[in-house]
Design an enzyme around this catalytic site. Structure first.
Site, PDB file in Angstrom:
ATOM      1  N   GLU A 212     -22.344  -4.045  -2.847  1.00  0.00           N
ATOM      2  CA  GLU A 212     -21.834  -4.483  -4.241  1.00  0.00           C
ATOM      3  C   GLU A 212     -22.492  -5.537  -4.647  1.00  0.00           C
ATOM      4  O   GLU A 212     -22.938  -5.806  -6.130  1.00  0.00           O
ATOM      5  CB  GLU A 212     -20.332  -4.733  -4.264  1.00  0.00           C
ATOM      6  CG  GLU A 212     -19.569  -3.421  -3.803  1.00  0.00           C
ATOM      7  CD  GLU A 212     -19.458  -2.394  -5.120  1.00  0.00           C
ATOM      8  OE1 GLU A 212     -19.801  -2.466  -6.042  1.00  0.00           O
ATOM      9  OE2 GLU A 212     -19.454  -1.320  -4.610  1.00  0.00           O
ATOM     10  N   SER A 489      44.127   5.790   8.424  1.00  0.00           N
ATOM     11  CA  SER A 489      44.767   5.260   9.865  1.00  0.00           C
ATOM     12  C   SER A 489      43.876   4.061  10.371  1.00  0.00           C
ATOM     13  O   SER A 489      44.143   3.263  11.395  1.00  0.00           O
ATOM     14  CB  SER A 489      44.854   6.216  10.816  1.00  0.00           C
ATOM     15  OG  SER A 489      45.778   7.150  10.444  1.00  0.00           O
TER      16      SER A 489
END
Length: 726
Positions: A212, A489
């Protein structure tokens, strides 16, 4: 007379001289007039030039000051507001620890450690017989920085017997790096993993500059040669095929400008690049570029920076990328959409191979490396690699705990590291157990069942895992935290614990005969046992492990409803509870998380601790910002709780949860309790072993009947979870 003539002659001569002189003046004036017009024009041009020059210089100076301040604000402090990083608990290996070899391998795979034949770099492991070799990654914990290290862990009968480092020294403890669960970011904060320059691999930097910006370390932010070269190439091609921008210019555009294509934007880009190059080092600018560059789209969020991109594409940190992965990531930088390896794999592969060829031709890699790298496929991670770890259920709980427990100043810290108690293996197992368990109990697919699971640690009262529904990645209604349903319960242990605290014993006798109770308005209530039978008289212990309703009501009335409510509050229930007799059979409504909190003192010998998830928070620099300080409180006698848990153990062997004997052969449980509500609307189960408390709920969002009892619904999900621990 003669004198008069002389006078006349002199006058004539003077007159002629005057006329001659006057004529000369007129011609000179005309000439001067002609020169003045030319000079005026030149002077005008010169004036316009230097005034324009001064204006341009002034504009450049003003723009320079403006851009300089803008650059300083962005680069002198923190260039980005970073998301908070959320980590799971680290796995700590101890000698004599009861952890299976398969469980360790499961953890390593979750951490994206790569199985190899020969372990030679961090993030790798190998298995040979009963020995697992691990090369740990370095990690900065809140208490210390642990370095990368290779160890050998040896097992005998699913128990660690030795942990030795590379020098054959015995270690008592060894801590792995924690799994990154999620990053907390909003629409105003981009998702990003910051990688400092010194941690970026040299090969990556060299390859990037090769492809680049080869003269990056030699130009002053702008490369005239690159601009001329790009102009020639584009002119020959007839269209734009090459750009002349340096990496510094690209950084200027990414940080401060738009994507608009114009000469004015290019001028600003070049000017800012020159200013940045003058003000900052090349390494600092390259660090900023590599943490800013856009590399992918993950749903609605962009993937910015090579740190996050490495995780997104390969599910591993940047310093563990192989040569071909480095080449692919550099290739993608050229055009993230055009070279998207998931959408355009052939195009991305061709570009990657070009990068590899350039690497070998320029001596960055040798020919053997090139041969192996170019022969590999793209080898991408799962498309949803960034999303699979986070679970909306525990993230929503994390947000609540942050608001309630952590100071606002800490919450606003950029890039903070949040260390939690979440066990990633338990979380994965819980998600699987809920999904598969619901499939088993909802075979006809007509019930529309949903489920939730909360797993906590017995010893430290920490949240280990949480699941809020069948779709474990759904971020809507959190059933684990917010679905308040009658608990049936499950409330009974609170009744019996109240009695044990009051002096009752397990062999005391309770009436199991038909009773009728009236409330203040005269309404009659006639409780019945689940099997519709009456036994006359049963022991205290049998009444609990068989979950008999009538003896429980009798016991509740004997010890006093207010005392039962007081016990529930001591167990961690903060809501107001009305003193109705039906309370002792579970008319009170709680969420799965509240139930998990209620059972925590039962599992910890009567000691109360609030269930929490956040252990500590540190800044991105490693400074400790917050640490949980939790002091437990002994709220029930150890003897009473022991009698209760002994009875709850019988629930799993002789009572309502006895199906666990054939569902989970070979496994033993410290205790458990089923819960079923009227018309089978809600199915509950709480079970615990020597380490974890698991709370499970199954029901329907529309509150219609699930047609399941506690043992036929929620217990199945619990069973599936516990099977995975074998």
């Amino acid at each position: 007379m003669a004198q008069n003539k002389k006078t006349v002659t002199e006058k004539n001569v003077k007159t002629k001289a005057v006329k001659k002189k006057t004529g000369k003046k007129k011609s000179t004036a005309k000439k001067v007039q002609k020169l003045s017009l030319k000079q005026r024009f030149l002077r005008f041009i010169w004036s316009l030039f230097w005034k324009s020059s001064l204006a341009v210089i002034a504009l450049m100076v003003i723009a320079g000051i403006y851009f300089d301040k803008k650059i300083e604000r962005r680069l002198d402090g923190s260039a980005w507001t970073l998301p908070a990083q959320v980590y799971a608990r680290p796995l700590v290996l101890d000698t004599q620890q009861s952890i299976t070899q398969s469980a360790l391998i499961k953890e390593l795979r979750l951490l994206n450690y790569r199985p190899v034949e020969v372990v030679n770099s961090p993030g790798q492991f190998s298995v040979k017989g009963e020995r697992v070799t691990i090369f740990r990654r370095a990690f900065d914990f809140p208490d210390t920085l642990v370095s990368k290290e290779k160890v050998n862990v040896t097992f005998v009968n699913d128990q660690i017997v030795t942990i030795r480092d590379s020098s054959a020294n015995d270690l008592q403890h060894f801590r792995l790096d924690p799994l990154l669960l999620s990053r907390l970011h909003s629409s105003q904060i981009e998702d990003r993993v910051f990688v400092p320059f010194e941690k970026i691999p040299d090969l990556f930097i060299d390859t990037l500059l090769l492809m680049e910006d080869r003269n990056y370390y030699h130009h002053q932010g702008v490369s005239p040669f690159a601009i001329v070269r790009a102009f020639i190439v584009n002119f020959k091609a007839g269209y734009t095929v090459q750009g002349g921008s340096t990496l510094t210019q690209q950084l200027a555009k990414n940080l401060f400008l738009t994507q608009e294509r114009s000469l004015w934007r290019k001028f600003q880009e070049a000017y800012i690049a020159v200013l940045m190059d003058h003000k900052y080092s090349k390494d600092r600018l390259l660090e900023a570029y590599l943490n800013e560059v856009y590399l992918a789209q993950n749903g609605k969020s962009g993937v910015y920076g090579i740190g996050l991109a490495s995780d997104f594409y390969f599910a591993r940190p940047i310093n563990e990328l192989r040569i071909e992965q480095v080449a692919l990531l550099v290739a993608i930088i050229k055009g993230p959409s055009y070279y998207n390896p998931r959408r355009n794999p052939e195009r991305a592969l061709a570009r990657r191979d070009l990068v590899l060829r350039m690497m070998v031709e320029n001596g960055l890699i040798n020919s053997n490396d090139y041969k192996y790298a170019v022969s590999d496929s793209l080898m991408l991670s799962n498309k949803y690699a960034l999303n699979h770890r986070a679970n909306p259920a525990f993230i929503s709980f994390l947000h609540r705990e942050l608001r309630e427990q952590v100071p606002a100043a800490v919450r606003q810290t950029s890039g903070m590291h949040i260390f939690t108690s979440i066990d990633p293996v338990a979380q994965q197992d819980a998600e699987f157990a809920v999904q598969k368990g619901l499939e088993l109990v909802d075979k006809d697919k007509q019930k529309g069942l949903q489920g939730a699971m909360v797993i906590s640690d017995r010893k430290d009262a920490e949240l280990l895992a949480i699941v809020s529904g069948r779709d474990v990645k759904f971020s809507g209604f959190n059933r684990a935290l917010d679905a308040n349903r009658p608990i049936g319960s499950l409330v009974k242990p609170a009744v019996y614990l109240t009695a044990l605290e009051a002096g009752y014993h397990l062999d005391d006798r309770l009436n199991d005969k038909q009773i009728v109770l009236k409330n203040s308005t005269g309404q009659r209530w006639q409780p019945k046992n689940y099997d519709r039978k009456f036994r006359g008289e049963v022991s205290f212990e049998e009444a609990l492990y068989r979950s008999l309703n009538v003896p429980t009501v009798n016991l509740g009335m004997q010890v006093g409803l207010r005392n039962v409510i007081n016990s529930l509050h001591k167990m961690g229930i903060k809501e107001k509870i009305k003193a109705y007799p039906s309370l002792v059979l579970g008319s009170v409504s709680l969420s799965p998380f509240q139930v998990a909190q209620m059972y925590q003192p039962i599992a910890t010998q009567g000691r109360y601790q609030s269930l929490q998830m956040i252990r500590s928070i540190s800044s991105k620099q490693g400074e400790l910002l917050y640490k949980r300080h939790q002091n437990g409180e002994q709220r029930f006698s150890k003897e009473a709780v022991k009698q209760l848990t002994d009875t709850l153990h019988k629930v799993t062997t002789e009572g309502t949860a006895r199906s666990l004997r054939w569902r989970n052969p070979g496994q033993s449980f410290a205790g458990g309790k089923t819960g079923t509500t009227n018309n089978l609307k809600d199915s509950w189960f709480v079970g615990f072993d020597d380490r974890e408390v698991v709370t499970t709920w199954v029901g329907r969002d529309d509150n219609q009947s699930a047609k399941l009892s506690g043992s036929s619904g929620a217990l199945v999900l619990f069973s599936n979870y516990m099977k995975q621990k074998n």
